[in-house]
Design an enzyme around this catalytic site. Sequence first.
Site, PDB file in Angstrom:
ATOM      1  N   ASP A 128      37.867  39.151  38.602  1.00  9.84           N
ATOM      2  CA  ASP A 128      37.822  37.867  37.910  1.00  9.84           C
ATOM      3  C   ASP A 128      37.992  36.757  38.931  1.00  9.84           C
ATOM      4  O   ASP A 128      39.055  36.629  39.544  1.00  9.84           O
ATOM      5  CB  ASP A 128      38.941  37.774  36.868  1.00  9.84           C
ATOM      6  CG  ASP A 128      38.663  38.626  35.644  1.00  9.84           C
ATOM      7  OD1 ASP A 128      37.485  38.771  35.283  1.00  9.84           O
ATOM      8  OD2 ASP A 128      39.626  39.136  35.047  1.00  9.84           O
ATOM      9  N   HIS A 171      33.104  38.682  37.704  1.00  9.53           N
ATOM     10  CA  HIS A 171      33.087  37.822  36.517  1.00  9.53           C
ATOM     11  C   HIS A 171      33.494  36.416  36.947  1.00  9.53           C
ATOM     12  O   HIS A 171      34.625  36.190  37.376  1.00  9.53           O
ATOM     13  CB  HIS A 171      34.060  38.381  35.473  1.00  9.53           C
ATOM     14  CG  HIS A 171      34.180  37.553  34.245  1.00  9.53           C
ATOM     15  ND1 HIS A 171      35.224  37.683  33.360  1.00  9.53           N
ATOM     16  CD2 HIS A 171      33.388  36.566  33.737  1.00  9.53           C
ATOM     17  CE1 HIS A 171      35.075  36.831  32.363  1.00  9.53           C
ATOM     18  NE2 HIS A 171      33.978  36.134  32.577  1.00  9.53           N
ATOM     19  N   GLY A 225      42.679  32.738  30.805  1.00 10.91           N
ATOM     20  CA  GLY A 225      43.767  31.962  31.360  1.00 10.91           C
ATOM     21  C   GLY A 225      44.897  31.659  30.411  1.00 10.91           C
ATOM     22  O   GLY A 225      45.957  31.188  30.834  1.00 10.91           O
ATOM     23  N   GLY A 250      45.666  33.952  27.510  1.00 10.39           N
ATOM     24  CA  GLY A 250      46.244  35.207  27.066  1.00 10.39           C
ATOM     25  C   GLY A 250      46.308  35.413  25.575  1.00 10.39           C
ATOM     26  O   GLY A 250      46.791  36.451  25.114  1.00 10.39           O
ATOM     27  N   ASP A 256      36.070  42.912  27.292  1.00 13.78           N
ATOM     28  CA  ASP A 256      37.014  42.589  28.360  1.00 13.78           C
ATOM     29  C   ASP A 256      38.171  41.776  27.778  1.00 13.78           C
ATOM     30  O   ASP A 256      37.948  40.816  27.054  1.00 13.78           O
ATOM     31  CB  ASP A 256      36.284  41.790  29.450  1.00 13.78           C
ATOM     32  CG  ASP A 256      37.178  41.417  30.620  1.00 13.78           C
ATOM     33  OD1 ASP A 256      38.318  41.904  30.689  1.00 13.78           O
ATOM     34  OD2 ASP A 256      36.734  40.615  31.466  1.00 13.78           O
ATOM     35  N   GLY A 257      39.407  42.188  28.124  1.00 15.73           N
ATOM     36  CA  GLY A 257      40.525  41.339  27.766  1.00 15.73           C
ATOM     37  C   GLY A 257      41.688  42.000  27.070  1.00 15.73           C
ATOM     38  O   GLY A 257      41.719  42.072  25.842  1.00 15.73           O
ATOM     39  N   SER A 258      42.656  42.492  27.840  1.00 12.72           N
ATOM     40  CA  SER A 258      43.925  43.005  27.303  1.00 12.72           C
ATOM     41  C   SER A 258      43.736  44.033  26.197  1.00 12.72           C
ATOM     42  O   SER A 258      44.436  44.017  25.183  1.00 12.72           O
ATOM     43  CB  SER A 258      44.788  41.841  26.796  1.00 12.72           C
ATOM     44  OG  SER A 258      45.117  40.962  27.840  1.00 12.72           O
TER      45      SER A 258
END
Length: 254
Positions: free
Chosen positions: A52, A81, A166, A168, A199-201
């Site tokens: 990232d 990304h 950025g 969360g 993508d993302g937690s």
Amino acid sequence: MNSQFAGLTREACVALLASYPLSVGILAGQWIALHRYLQQLEALNQPLLHLDLMDGQFCPQFTVGPWAVGQLPQTFIKDVHLMVADQWAAAQACVKAGAHCITLQAEGDIHLHHTLSWLGQQTVPVIDGEMPVIRGISLCPATPLDVIIPILSDVEVIQLLAVNPGYGSKMRSSDLYERVAQLLCLLGDKREGKIIVIDGSLTQDQLPSLIAQGIDRVVSGSALFRDDRLVENTRSWRAMFKVAGDTTFLPSTA
């Protein structure tokens, strides 16, 4: 690990990349242990490294710049990304640094078509040759899906973010599954030849539903490095896709 991409057409590269359903967010680990992580991932035949690149302008966080791409071993596929204000400049720098896959943010550039068209003309080195740059488009959770329609022919990867970059704040699982369903409906017969990435937690609990929907890949960072168990966690995540029948990429020890 990336020598098998040497000399392939764009279509063949996309087909091969689609068989690798995990991209490791390498920057989520402890940077002092980076060399060890890379050795472990190479031993696992895990070629995709996700980086990232954030500039503190598109989103609050600042990570690394394009220079970091060139510091990683050439044997990996570097999946970059961009979350930056000037995607055109960053894309050029990333190609120069050897990025194999470059994903832009749909919200981040008024000249997306120009940047994607240029990327479509670029090749980057792999072991024993070169491969075409693979192009992606990424959408924040609240971005309308139909913004990708004008550029569908210029991307090979469609990435849905499950968090706001950025900040969360995560999407509820039910909302994420619905968004995936809406994307698949929007694509229709244009789904072929596209790699769909989430993508993302993400958590492992979400994987069965996402796999059943037909996504191709997930990006995971912190979850893989948790408890300093990168090898075990990577195997565990990949095994979720193995259950779904995609075993092409798995080493015999996984």
